[in-house]
Design an enzyme around this catalytic site. Structure first.
Site, short mmCIF file in Angstrom:
data_model
loop_
_atom_site.label_atom_id
_atom_site.label_comp_id
_atom_site.label_asym_id
_atom_site.label_seq_id
_atom_site.Cartn_x
_atom_site.Cartn_y
_atom_site.Cartn_z
CE1 TYR A 1 -0.90 -47.35 -46.18
CE2 TYR A 1 0.08 -48.08 -44.10
CZ TYR A 1 -0.39 -48.36 -45.38
OH TYR A 1 -0.33 -49.66 -45.85
CG ASP B 1 10.74 -43.76 -29.00
OD1 ASP B 1 11.59 -43.31 -29.79
OD2 ASP B 1 9.77 -44.45 -29.35
N GLY C 1 4.73 -42.86 -31.99
CA GLY C 1 5.58 -41.81 -32.53
C GLY C 1 6.75 -41.62 -31.59
N GLY D 1 9.29 -48.66 -28.81
CA GLY D 1 9.44 -47.61 -27.81
C GLY D 1 10.69 -47.72 -26.95
CG ASN E 1 6.39 -43.85 -28.17
OD1 ASN E 1 5.18 -43.78 -27.95
ND2 ASN E 1 6.89 -44.59 -29.15
#
Length: 302
Positions: free
Chosen positions: A99, A243, A29, A240, A33
């Site tokens: 999902y 991030d 996420g 990542g 991160n």
């Protein structure tokens, strides 16, 4: 204290080629991160989100605690954790299928107060798309900025999650007056269809555009344009990396006492060169290893 607001999820990363390659769960996420990267760099950080009570949620909170990130602002829920299935290209780039129906992070509600000593709040990615949580994060962004807190935004566009592109672009423009620093990739910029000059006129004091291996450029309200090249590295994957850039920018600004719009605007060429160069080095280390594994401070020393 730097607060990171947004989702924490599980990335399912393929270990091999082909559609039926085995998938390995990894903590992820974008905001998650970013918080982990801040902790590893040594910045006091807190995470503000809603996390499931399932096993994945416990693992996500465990990683935050291990990294020294405060979790007192994390809400909990019995709904499952969001899953993101990654597909990694030959060049190491990753795309995702999500999902998200009925997952815990979507039910985030805006807190009345931020952790004591909050100097900045970072926002972005799926959390600003998926309702009803998206409106709560937007409410928090506006409230923090109105109180004079430094705010950053990384839209980190995931087209598959955005049902109405035009509506999202209009909403993005409405966020800008509440944003101190906008960071986005070249791909995000093309999808949004704007320019740094247009975004600066709408609110942010600076816009940082990442160009993958070609480096980063910061655009400032006074017409400044400051660029650094990318760091050469053998790319394993890019999961990542953006991030890590978010965290490194915040850490770099904090160490220069520039977590304020006026202070950031006064950085000049040398200051921006140092902040951007640090972010480029940090992202390169993340790209050199599998999954979202941002560097520790000692790996960037010197």
């Amino acid at each position: 204290m730097i607060v990171v607001a947004g989702e924490a999820l599980i990335d399912l990363v393929p270990r091999g080629a082909g559609a039926l390659a085995a998938l390995t769960p990894a903590l992820g996420g974008g905001p998650f991160n970013t918080a982990v990267a801040l902790g590893r760099l040594g910045s006091p950080a807190a995470f503000c989100s809603r996390v499931s009570r399932d096993a994945f949620g416990e693992a996500l909170l465990g990683r935050l605690r291990e990294t020294g990130v405060a979790v007192s602002a994390v809400q909990r829920g019995d709904e499952p954790t969001t899953l993101a299935v990654a597909t990694v290209g030959a060049d190491g780039s990753a795309v995702y299928s999500f999902y998200v129906e009925g997952t815990a992070d979507r039910l985030f509600t805006a807190p009345r107060v931020l952790p004591p000593g909050t100097r900045a709040v970072s926002f972005g990615t799926c959390s600003l798309v998926l309702e009803p949580g998206a409106s709560a994060y937007e409410e928090l962004m506006r409230a923090a900025h109105a109180r004079g807190v430094f705010t950053t935004l990384d839209p980190n566009i995931r087209p598959g999650l955005i049902p109405d592109a035009d509506a999202y672009r209009a909403r993005f423009e409405r966020w800008l007056p509440s944003v101190s620093l906008l960071k986005l990739s070249e791909e995000d910029a093309r999808w949004l269809g704007g320019t740094p000059e247009e975004w600066l006129a709408a609110g942010p004091a600076a816009v940082v555009v990442t160009r993958g291996g070609d480096g980063l450029t910061a655009f400032t309200r006074d017409g400044g344009e400051h660029s650094v090249p990318g760091e050469p590295v053998e790319v394993v994957d890019t999961i990542g990396a953006g991030d890590t850039v978010n965290a490194a920018l915040l850490h770099g600004l904090a160490t220069r006492d520039a977590l304020g719009e006026r202070e950031m605007s006064a950085l000049g060429a040398d200051g921006w060169g140092g902040v951007l160069g640090f972010a480029a080095r940090a992202a390169a280390i993340t790209c050199s290893r599998a999954g979202a594994e941002p560097p520790y401070a000692h790996e960037l020393a010197g």
